[in-house]
Design a protein around this motif. Sequence first.
Motif, PDB file in Angstrom:
ATOM      1  N   ASP A  41       0.791  -1.229   0.000  1.00  0.00           N
ATOM      2  CA  ASP A  41       0.000   0.000   0.000  1.00  0.00           C
ATOM      3  C   ASP A  41       0.825   1.280   0.000  1.00  0.00           C
ATOM      4  O   ASP A  41       0.558   2.166  -0.802  1.00  0.00           O
ATOM      5  N   PRO A  42       1.804   1.450   0.923  1.00  0.00           N
ATOM      6  CA  PRO A  42       2.546   2.717   0.927  1.00  0.00           C
ATOM      7  C   PRO A  42       3.230   3.008  -0.407  1.00  0.00           C
ATOM      8  O   PRO A  42       3.327   4.160  -0.820  1.00  0.00           O
ATOM      9  N   SER A  65       2.161   2.295  -3.325  1.00  0.00           N
ATOM     10  CA  SER A  65       1.189   2.708  -4.341  1.00  0.00           C
ATOM     11  C   SER A  65       0.969   4.214  -4.326  1.00  0.00           C
ATOM     12  O   SER A  65       0.422   4.772  -5.276  1.00  0.00           O
ATOM     13  N   ARG A  66       1.426   4.880  -3.262  1.00  0.00           N
ATOM     14  CA  ARG A  66       1.271   6.324  -3.161  1.00  0.00           C
ATOM     15  C   ARG A  66       2.380   7.070  -3.905  1.00  0.00           C
ATOM     16  O   ARG A  66       2.306   8.282  -4.083  1.00  0.00           O
ATOM     17  N   LEU A  67       3.413   6.355  -4.325  1.00  0.00           N
ATOM     18  CA  LEU A  67       4.527   7.003  -5.009  1.00  0.00           C
ATOM     19  C   LEU A  67       4.178   7.298  -6.461  1.00  0.00           C
ATOM     20  O   LEU A  67       3.503   6.505  -7.121  1.00  0.00           O
ATOM     21  N   THR A  68       4.671   8.430  -6.959  1.00  0.00           N
ATOM     22  CA  THR A  68       4.495   8.757  -8.367  1.00  0.00           C
ATOM     23  C   THR A  68       5.468   7.928  -9.206  1.00  0.00           C
ATOM     24  O   THR A  68       6.381   7.281  -8.675  1.00  0.00           O
ATOM     25  N   GLU A 117       8.924   9.201  -8.553  1.00  0.00           N
ATOM     26  CA  GLU A 117       9.423   8.811  -7.233  1.00  0.00           C
ATOM     27  C   GLU A 117       9.834   7.340  -7.225  1.00  0.00           C
ATOM     28  O   GLU A 117      10.836   6.973  -6.611  1.00  0.00           O
ATOM     29  N   ARG A 118       9.087   6.508  -7.937  1.00  0.00           N
ATOM     30  CA  ARG A 118       9.476   5.095  -8.045  1.00  0.00           C
ATOM     31  C   ARG A 118      10.799   4.956  -8.800  1.00  0.00           C
ATOM     32  O   ARG A 118      11.636   4.120  -8.439  1.00  0.00           O
ATOM     33  N   ASP A 166       8.322  10.902   3.211  1.00  0.00           N
ATOM     34  CA  ASP A 166       7.004  11.273   3.747  1.00  0.00           C
ATOM     35  C   ASP A 166       5.976  10.179   3.477  1.00  0.00           C
ATOM     36  O   ASP A 166       5.234   9.760   4.376  1.00  0.00           O
ATOM     37  N   LYS A 167       5.932   9.711   2.234  1.00  0.00           N
ATOM     38  CA  LYS A 167       4.908   8.742   1.849  1.00  0.00           C
ATOM     39  C   LYS A 167       5.136   7.371   2.468  1.00  0.00           C
ATOM     40  O   LYS A 167       4.192   6.587   2.621  1.00  0.00           O
ATOM     41  N   ASP A 223       6.272   7.093   5.498  1.00  0.00           N
ATOM     42  CA  ASP A 223       6.227   7.352   6.942  1.00  0.00           C
ATOM     43  C   ASP A 223       7.603   7.273   7.595  1.00  0.00           C
ATOM     44  O   ASP A 223       7.762   6.757   8.706  1.00  0.00           O
ATOM     45  N   TYR A 268      10.906  -0.812   0.183  1.00  0.00           N
ATOM     46  CA  TYR A 268      10.631  -1.018  -1.243  1.00  0.00           C
ATOM     47  C   TYR A 268      10.877  -2.466  -1.660  1.00  0.00           C
ATOM     48  O   TYR A 268      10.150  -3.035  -2.463  1.00  0.00           O
TER      49      TYR A 268
END
Length: 214
Positions: A146-147, A149-152, A155-156, A191-192, A194, A211
Amino acid sequence: MRVMLAEDSTLLREGLVRLLAEEGHRVAAAVGDATALVAAVTADPPEAVVVDVRMPPTHTDEGLRAALEIRRRWPAVGVLVLSQYVEKRYAVELLTSQSGGVGYLLKDRVAQVGEFLDALARVADGGAAFDPEVVRQLLARTSHTDPLSRLTVRERAVLDLMAQGHTNAAIAGQLHVSQSAVEKHVNAIFDKLDLAHVTGYSRRVLAVLRYLGG
């Protein structure tokens, strides 16, 4: 730099000795098993070692265990592990053993002389160097987290290069962006995931471990 090699294939071992000598490095020991490598490092630690994962007598994980022992006993010695195939457990175990000075390359990468020498220099300097194919296969099992999946997409891409051991400056060069842009992406990743307020640990290493699912 002073380098020690452990590779049971005589042809590959001698090829590496010649390659490193031609590049101006000193090969202090070139041995055919993990026990001999640890003994050589014990006698006179080099700046870096190159070791195959699977070594005699069982050809399972002798080289990997020797690499972990060297990292534990001589943390200043860079360790570059070579493997014929992507062995996920070994890659994650090596990555989690220390925050730097480690690398994991597929043997095919040795034929790319520039990439091999760059990886060796990075681990000798305390950095990390992970084969892009190793990282790709490790990431394949974590895409559902889940965390992440918040990356652009960008960012990935930054985190992918971080996992390979590249610095912010190197990432900027590969992505053709400014270093300040990379730093902003890295902070967004923290940040994304945590990790923004984590203290006492390397946030960069923790982000990579998150990751890779390690």
